[in-house]
Design a protein around this motif. Structure first.
Motif, mmCIF file in Angstrom:
data_model
loop_
_atom_site.group_PDB
_atom_site.id
_atom_site.type_symbol
_atom_site.label_atom_id
_atom_site.label_comp_id
_atom_site.label_asym_id
_atom_site.label_seq_id
_atom_site.Cartn_x
_atom_site.Cartn_y
_atom_site.Cartn_z
ATOM 1 N N ARG A 3 0.830 -1.192 0.000
ATOM 2 C CA ARG A 3 0.000 0.000 0.000
ATOM 3 C C ARG A 3 0.873 1.254 0.000
ATOM 4 O O ARG A 3 1.818 1.366 0.786
ATOM 5 C CB ARG A 3 -0.933 0.009 1.200
ATOM 6 C CG ARG A 3 -1.822 -1.207 1.273
ATOM 7 C CD ARG A 3 -2.725 -1.225 2.476
ATOM 8 N NE ARG A 3 -3.908 -0.386 2.291
ATOM 9 C CZ ARG A 3 -4.974 -0.452 3.092
ATOM 10 N NH1 ARG A 3 -4.987 -1.306 4.108
ATOM 11 N NH2 ARG A 3 -6.021 0.314 2.874
ATOM 12 N N LYS A 5 1.781 5.196 0.676
ATOM 13 C CA LYS A 5 1.556 6.000 1.877
ATOM 14 C C LYS A 5 0.648 7.193 1.607
ATOM 15 O O LYS A 5 -0.105 7.616 2.490
ATOM 16 C CB LYS A 5 2.899 6.466 2.445
ATOM 17 C CG LYS A 5 3.762 5.336 2.963
ATOM 18 C CD LYS A 5 5.068 5.852 3.553
ATOM 19 C CE LYS A 5 5.918 4.716 4.102
ATOM 20 N NZ LYS A 5 7.199 5.196 4.672
ATOM 21 N N ARG A 7 -2.555 8.856 0.034
ATOM 22 C CA ARG A 7 -3.853 8.348 -0.402
ATOM 23 C C ARG A 7 -4.727 9.484 -0.905
ATOM 24 O O ARG A 7 -4.741 10.580 -0.351
ATOM 25 C CB ARG A 7 -4.576 7.630 0.749
ATOM 26 C CG ARG A 7 -3.749 6.541 1.402
ATOM 27 C CD ARG A 7 -4.518 5.850 2.516
ATOM 28 N NE ARG A 7 -5.475 4.872 1.986
ATOM 29 C CZ ARG A 7 -6.778 4.942 2.164
ATOM 30 N NH1 ARG A 7 -7.306 5.943 2.817
ATOM 31 N NH2 ARG A 7 -7.572 4.003 1.659
ATOM 32 N N GLN A 136 -6.932 9.448 5.713
ATOM 33 C CA GLN A 136 -5.884 9.281 6.722
ATOM 34 C C GLN A 136 -6.003 7.979 7.509
ATOM 35 O O GLN A 136 -5.004 7.497 8.040
ATOM 36 C CB GLN A 136 -5.899 10.471 7.681
ATOM 37 C CG GLN A 136 -5.502 11.788 7.010
ATOM 38 C CD GLN A 136 -5.717 12.991 7.909
ATOM 39 O OE1 GLN A 136 -6.083 12.857 9.069
ATOM 40 N NE2 GLN A 136 -5.503 14.175 7.361
#
Length: 241
Positions: A3, A5, A7, A136
């Motif tokens: 994933r 960091k 977004r 977040q």
């Protein structure tokens, strides 16, 4: 796939090889603030297709394009839980919306009560707070934040199939469990500073789809009460079980 960091929530469909155009604000954030360039990776979600890892194809401060590489996490929708709350001071209203998004509410409805301090809200600003909270906290779903409506109007048109869990400050005492309550569509209702009026209390207690509960042995501030009630419901009837 690992994933990324950074977004972003987008409105574009996501899938293998999908090109995703960026808005000017998104492009400015990625390329002017975060200093990304071609080949750098970003996590994308749209509330439907899960989280996808995407690669920067091209970008400037005014626009750009990302390309989806692969699925990083499946779509995770919240349980069918709404939050009804009376807006309070600006920063504390922001807090309620942010935490409702983080804790797993599917919809957020600000309501005007007799003792509500705020006569209006900035719905678009609160929606932006919900979006930022989802970005977040690794969420893949952004709850809708409705515009402010009178509580009386909301209750008048309420679908009784959706039960309401009311954090009733008059029941201050040992916190209650929700054992015996059925899962399904629910809403949580918390009042303003000063609580509900006697007229509102009488009306709420007369509604068959409203369940009053204690949130513990202390009178809680409105923002704390919202978090406590969501936590109580999630741990008993929601996706924390």
């Amino acid at each position: 796939m690992e994933r990324a960091k950074i977004r972003l929530c987008v409105t574009h469909p996501l899938g293998p090889g999908q090109a995703v155009p960026l808005s000017p604000d998104q492009a400015n954030y990625l390329f002017a603030v975060m200093r990304l360039g071609p080949g750098d990776r970003v996590a994308l979600f749209n509330g439907q297709d899960g989280e996808w890892t995407a690669e920067v194809v091209e970008g400037s401060k005014r626009g750009g394009t990302l390309a989806c590489l692969g699925l990083a996490a499946p779509q995770l929708n919240p349980p069918d839980l709404w939050l009804l709350f009376a807006p309070i001071k600006k920063e504390r209203t922001d807090f309620i919306v942010e935490k409702a998004a983080e804790l797993g509410c599917a919809k957020i409805l600000p309501v005007q009560t007799e003792f509500t301090n705020a006569a209006r809200i900035k719905q678009d600003r609160l929606q932006a707070h919900a979006l930022e909270a989802a970005e977040q906290c690794l969420g893949t779903y952004v709850p809708e934040v409705s515009d402010l409506q009178p509580l009386q109007k909301v209750l008048k048109s309420w679908n009784p199939a959706r039960c309401i869990l009311w954090g009733d400050e008059s029941l201050v005492g040992p916190a209650q469990t929700l054992a015996g309550l059925a899962p399904g569509p629910w809403a949580i209702l918390v009042g303003p500073e000063g609580g509900f009026s006697e007229t509102e209390r009488h009306q709420l207690r007369a509604l068959p789809f409203v369940t009053p509960v204690s949130l513990g042995p202390r009178i809680l501030r409105a923002d704390t009460a919202a978090c406590a009630a969501i936590t109580l419901w999630q741990s008993s009837l929601g996706d924390w079980r």
